[in-house]
Scaffold this active site. Sequence first.
Site, PDB file in Angstrom:
ATOM      1  N   CYS A  61     -28.819 -16.071 -24.468  1.00 20.76           N
ATOM      2  CA  CYS A  61     -28.450 -14.974 -23.779  1.00 20.76           C
ATOM      3  C   CYS A  61     -27.356 -14.324 -24.185  1.00 20.76           C
ATOM      4  O   CYS A  61     -26.015 -15.085 -24.264  1.00 20.76           O
ATOM      5  CB  CYS A  61     -28.315 -15.324 -22.381  1.00 20.76           C
ATOM      6  SG  CYS A  61     -28.242 -13.679 -21.579  1.00 20.76           S
ATOM      7  N   ASP A  63      -0.621  -2.342   8.026  1.00 16.62           N
ATOM      8  CA  ASP A  63      -1.890  -1.580   8.289  1.00 16.62           C
ATOM      9  C   ASP A  63      -2.403  -2.672   9.366  1.00 16.62           C
ATOM     10  O   ASP A  63      -3.358  -3.409   8.868  1.00 16.62           O
ATOM     11  CB  ASP A  63      -2.652  -1.612   6.991  1.00 16.62           C
ATOM     12  CG  ASP A  63      -3.668  -0.710   6.964  1.00 16.62           C
ATOM     13  OD1 ASP A  63      -3.634   0.009   8.122  1.00 16.62           O
ATOM     14  OD2 ASP A  63      -4.523  -0.523   6.102  1.00 16.62           O
ATOM     15  N   LYS A 115       2.638   6.837   2.188  1.00 20.53           N
ATOM     16  CA  LYS A 115       1.495   6.168   2.033  1.00 20.53           C
ATOM     17  C   LYS A 115       1.265   5.967   0.361  1.00 20.53           C
ATOM     18  O   LYS A 115       1.642   6.726  -0.352  1.00 20.53           O
ATOM     19  CB  LYS A 115       0.041   6.799   2.604  1.00 20.53           C
ATOM     20  CG  LYS A 115       0.139   6.649   4.003  1.00 20.53           C
ATOM     21  CD  LYS A 115      -1.386   6.835   4.223  1.00 20.53           C
ATOM     22  CE  LYS A 115      -1.645   6.455   5.728  1.00 20.53           C
ATOM     23  NZ  LYS A 115      -2.819   6.486   6.198  1.00 20.53           N
ATOM     24  N   GLU A 127      11.238   0.102   5.194  1.00 21.92           N
ATOM     25  CA  GLU A 127      10.308  -1.091   5.768  1.00 21.92           C
ATOM     26  C   GLU A 127       8.985  -0.823   5.331  1.00 21.92           C
ATOM     27  O   GLU A 127       8.544   0.412   4.653  1.00 21.92           O
ATOM     28  CB  GLU A 127      10.360  -1.049   7.297  1.00 21.92           C
ATOM     29  CG  GLU A 127      11.456  -1.337   8.005  1.00 21.92           C
ATOM     30  CD  GLU A 127      11.506  -0.992   9.326  1.00 21.92           C
ATOM     31  OE1 GLU A 127      10.641  -0.461  10.036  1.00 21.92           O
ATOM     32  OE2 GLU A 127      12.446  -1.276  10.284  1.00 21.92           O
ATOM     33  N   CYS A 156     -29.127 -16.813 -15.097  1.00 20.89           N
ATOM     34  CA  CYS A 156     -30.070 -16.640 -16.022  1.00 20.89           C
ATOM     35  C   CYS A 156     -30.324 -17.967 -16.742  1.00 20.89           C
ATOM     36  O   CYS A 156     -29.117 -18.722 -16.731  1.00 20.89           O
ATOM     37  CB  CYS A 156     -29.457 -15.697 -17.049  1.00 20.89           C
ATOM     38  SG  CYS A 156     -30.111 -15.841 -18.704  1.00 20.89           S
ATOM     39  N   CYS A 178     -33.911 -12.204 -16.876  1.00 21.03           N
ATOM     40  CA  CYS A 178     -32.695 -11.758 -17.048  1.00 21.03           C
ATOM     41  C   CYS A 178     -32.764 -10.577 -17.914  1.00 21.03           C
ATOM     42  O   CYS A 178     -33.609 -10.218 -18.969  1.00 21.03           O
ATOM     43  CB  CYS A 178     -31.962 -12.743 -18.035  1.00 21.03           C
ATOM     44  SG  CYS A 178     -30.565 -12.330 -18.763  1.00 21.03           S
ATOM     45  N   TYR A 225       8.951  -3.851  14.378  1.00 19.76           N
ATOM     46  CA  TYR A 225       9.573  -2.788  13.749  1.00 19.76           C
ATOM     47  C   TYR A 225      10.416  -1.682  14.581  1.00 19.76           C
ATOM     48  O   TYR A 225      10.839  -0.710  14.052  1.00 19.76           O
ATOM     49  CB  TYR A 225       8.777  -2.098  12.704  1.00 19.76           C
ATOM     50  CG  TYR A 225       7.509  -1.441  13.612  1.00 19.76           C
ATOM     51  CD1 TYR A 225       7.577  -0.268  14.290  1.00 19.76           C
ATOM     52  CD2 TYR A 225       6.297  -1.730  13.130  1.00 19.76           C
ATOM     53  CE1 TYR A 225       6.441   0.330  14.848  1.00 19.76           C
ATOM     54  CE2 TYR A 225       5.180  -1.313  13.447  1.00 19.76           C
ATOM     55  CZ  TYR A 225       5.216  -0.023  14.731  1.00 19.76           C
ATOM     56  OH  TYR A 225       4.204   0.226  15.090  1.00 19.76           O
ATOM     57  N   LYS A 258       4.962  -0.245   5.742  1.00 20.12           N
ATOM     58  CA  LYS A 258       3.933   0.302   6.816  1.00 20.12           C
ATOM     59  C   LYS A 258       2.868  -0.819   6.826  1.00 20.12           C
ATOM     60  O   LYS A 258       2.028  -0.627   5.984  1.00 20.12           O
ATOM     61  CB  LYS A 258       3.673   1.644   6.215  1.00 20.12           C
ATOM     62  CG  LYS A 258       2.805   2.459   7.498  1.00 20.12           C
ATOM     63  CD  LYS A 258       2.698   3.835   7.120  1.00 20.12           C
ATOM     64  CE  LYS A 258       1.944   4.568   8.401  1.00 20.12           C
ATOM     65  NZ  LYS A 258       0.919   4.073   8.885  1.00 20.12           N
ATOM     66  N   CYS A 292     -31.705 -11.154 -21.757  1.00 23.17           N
ATOM     67  CA  CYS A 292     -32.322 -11.920 -22.780  1.00 23.17           C
ATOM     68  C   CYS A 292     -33.967 -12.128 -22.199  1.00 23.17           C
ATOM     69  O   CYS A 292     -34.691 -12.680 -23.109  1.00 23.17           O
ATOM     70  CB  CYS A 292     -31.798 -13.131 -22.947  1.00 23.17           C
ATOM     71  SG  CYS A 292     -31.918 -14.142 -21.637  1.00 23.17           S
TER      72      CYS A 292
HETATM   73  S1  IVH Z   1       7.894   3.335  13.106  1.00 23.93           S
HETATM   74  C1  IVH Z   1       9.071   6.352  16.123  1.00 23.93           C
HETATM   75  N1  IVH Z   1       7.588   1.583  11.354  1.00 23.93           N
HETATM   76  O1  IVH Z   1       2.411   3.467  11.235  1.00 23.93           O
HETATM   77  C2  IVH Z   1       8.677   5.504  14.813  1.00 23.93           C
HETATM   78  N2  IVH Z   1       5.754   2.297  12.339  1.00 23.93           N
HETATM   79  O2  IVH Z   1       2.704   6.644  12.795  1.00 23.93           O
HETATM   80  C3  IVH Z   1       7.592   4.846  15.443  1.00 23.93           C
HETATM   81  N3  IVH Z   1       3.693   1.289  11.119  1.00 23.93           N
HETATM   82  O3  IVH Z   1       0.755   3.565  14.165  1.00 23.93           O
HETATM   83  C4  IVH Z   1       6.889   4.319  14.481  1.00 23.93           C
HETATM   84  N4  IVH Z   1       4.684   0.064  10.001  1.00 23.93           N
HETATM   85  O4  IVH Z   1       1.930   1.408  14.296  1.00 23.93           O
HETATM   86  C5  IVH Z   1       7.067   2.301  12.039  1.00 23.93           C
HETATM   87  N5  IVH Z   1       7.690  -0.297   9.707  1.00 23.93           N
HETATM   88  C6  IVH Z   1       6.936   0.371  10.950  1.00 23.93           C
HETATM   89  C7  IVH Z   1       5.476   0.562  10.675  1.00 23.93           C
HETATM   90  C8  IVH Z   1       4.899   1.633  11.715  1.00 23.93           C
HETATM   91  C9  IVH Z   1       3.510   0.382  10.628  1.00 23.93           C
HETATM   92  C10 IVH Z   1       2.481   2.035  11.865  1.00 23.93           C
HETATM   93  C11 IVH Z   1       2.836   2.410  13.415  1.00 23.93           C
HETATM   94  C12 IVH Z   1       2.201   3.783  13.868  1.00 23.93           C
HETATM   95  C13 IVH Z   1       2.125   4.220  12.393  1.00 23.93           C
HETATM   96  C14 IVH Z   1       3.075   5.274  12.286  1.00 23.93           C
END
Ligand code: IVH
Length: 683
Positions: free
Chosen positions: A442, A127, A324, A123, A436, A418, A235, A125, A421
Amino acid sequence: MTSAVPAAAAERAGWLRAEIERHMHAYYVLDAPTIPDAEYDRLFAELQGLEAAHPALARPDSPTRRVGGAVLDGFASVRHRVPMLSIRTERDTGPEGAAAFDERVRKALGFAPGEPEVEYACELKFDGLAISLRYESGVLAQAATRGDGETGEDVTQNVRTIKAIPLRLAMRDPPAVLEVRGEAYMSHADFERYNARQRAQGQPTLVNPRNGAAGSIRQLDPALCAQRPLSFFVYGIGEVIGLDLPATHSGVIDLLESFGLPVNGERTVTAGAGGLAAYHRAIGERRARLPFDIDGVVYKVNRLDLQEALGYVTREPRFAVAHKFPAQEELTQVEDIFVQVGRTGAITPVARLAPVFVGGVTVTNATLHNEDEVRRKDVWRRDTVVVRRAGDVIPEVLMVSQRGPREPGDWFAMPARCPVCGAEVVREEGEAVARCSGGLYCAAQRKQALLHFAGRRAMDIEGLGERLVDQLVDAEVVRTPADLYRLGLASLAALERMAEKSAQNVLDAIERSRRTTLARFLFALGIRHVGEATAKELARHFGSLEAVMDADEARLTEVSDVGPVVAASIARFFRQPHNREVVEQLRAAGVQWAEAAPARPARGALAGKTVVLTGTLAGMSRETARERLEALGAKVAGSVSKRTDYVVAGAEAGSKLAKAQELGVPVIDEHGLNALLEGTHDQ
Ligand code: IVH
């Protein structure tokens, strides 16, 4: 104490704890981070390392022992019946990271090398801010932040304002309890839209989408939160009572999707380390094009029975890991603030930075956009700032993290002239951008000016495109448009990737452009606010270039379509001696423009004549021929009839030539056309 801890290590650990606590508070409680995530992660990792190396240093109240921030005063506390855990996060890991995770999983499960590959759910991650949604009998009963993982904050009122979150599950027989976990986030488009609106109203803007999401949910006033456009992705799950779950994580997510919960489509199921690495690579490539921020990918063992078997180490599940991507925000120092002159003359303040690795590259410059932004963000030389580089977007200074000494020389002032020039820098009322006024002279604007000059609707020099203009200007072969008319075959053909044939074609096109109309010529000069239509009006009104050049602003505003702003711009352009010089050079280079005023075509030498153009002309484009004929009062028609006075037949003339011959209409060649235009044709 059994083992002696070096004093330096103890002191450093103490400092790190205090520093981390301070940043944690700013980040989790105040939603006003003072350093980028990457920097925070480094401090955290350093403390973890010290505590691991010197166990005597470890303390129960160390920030390494908890997940997140404290509960805000204004929100009620919520105890998570199933803890909201965090996952192990590894930074900048590619295929090796994937292989290491797979290896750990296999080992913990006791899988022998020959046994089949482990299946993983992959999946994004997201933000944003982690939220737990509790549905009781299918109705959204409570929403809570993670808090420290055990106890979070009740943010139900605010979360209700997120339109992506259903208030009632789309199912017939809802379970007694279904807790789902996910991330509240703000999309790029919503972030930009929101900030644009705030800016227009003189209100504070959001620093980045993550802050936008986190800050909104922690608004004590739900009405304010409702104005912030948030979204949500589910998720995972928390407490579940009265629902049979599928055997896999991916099955759970699909099931939640069928209940009307928002899940992201970029998820996939793969097997083995190779599958994980492929997902990592694919998402890394797509990251910049995703409509929201992610900071990495998450791998989860797909089978729930295996997840259970793997269990947890301290508070982190062994069955999942986050990998990450390189951070898109980093901390660095502003060494200088200077200005850059863009292709349109826009003067942009730019921060020169102590080199920093961000978004996958080393960045040394970051834009500050414009003067107002410098003031709003209050950036001075020698400040420590947060720099963001997302995808291919130019790096920008987001905010000041720590002020520098701020002596008078550290203040940025927009220069009056500028730097390239020396022409006046002008910032028009209501505009954010300073420009400018050096125009064609220029150096920084030359390329753009040349491209505009050569454009199809201006001097129409075919083949003089961006790449060629770049080369000509960089090699200092061409400085002003007038230099184009001095180009020789040798200097053109010497350029990279320029064959003699194409060089000759460009020279021919330049040659053809020597004869043009006043309107085109005026447009080609690239005077700000003077578009094609205004150029035509000016030509019609004044009749000659001299008259335009000598007109003051009052006279210029007499022209239809020309208001005070346009008039000021024209007058300013011709006030610059350099611009007059370029015009003179063009004239000296043999550029001619038909000056007769088409406003009274009846007076033109070809008044009342109808001409039809057909075939290709060698010396000028058909468009130019048409304009020059019209400038002399002729009507240029598209088809031949008995009333046609002349048919001008260029190379490869077709049916129109045949028609002319059939009707007995006089046919002239290009030579004849020139004679007609110059008044030497025997009419
Ligand atoms: S799973 C037990 N899946 O990332 C597993 N976390 O430390 C629990 N996050 O702050 C987390 N996308 O909010 C999971 N696809 C995803 C995620 C996700 C973002 C964040 C989550 C947490 C941190 C994981």
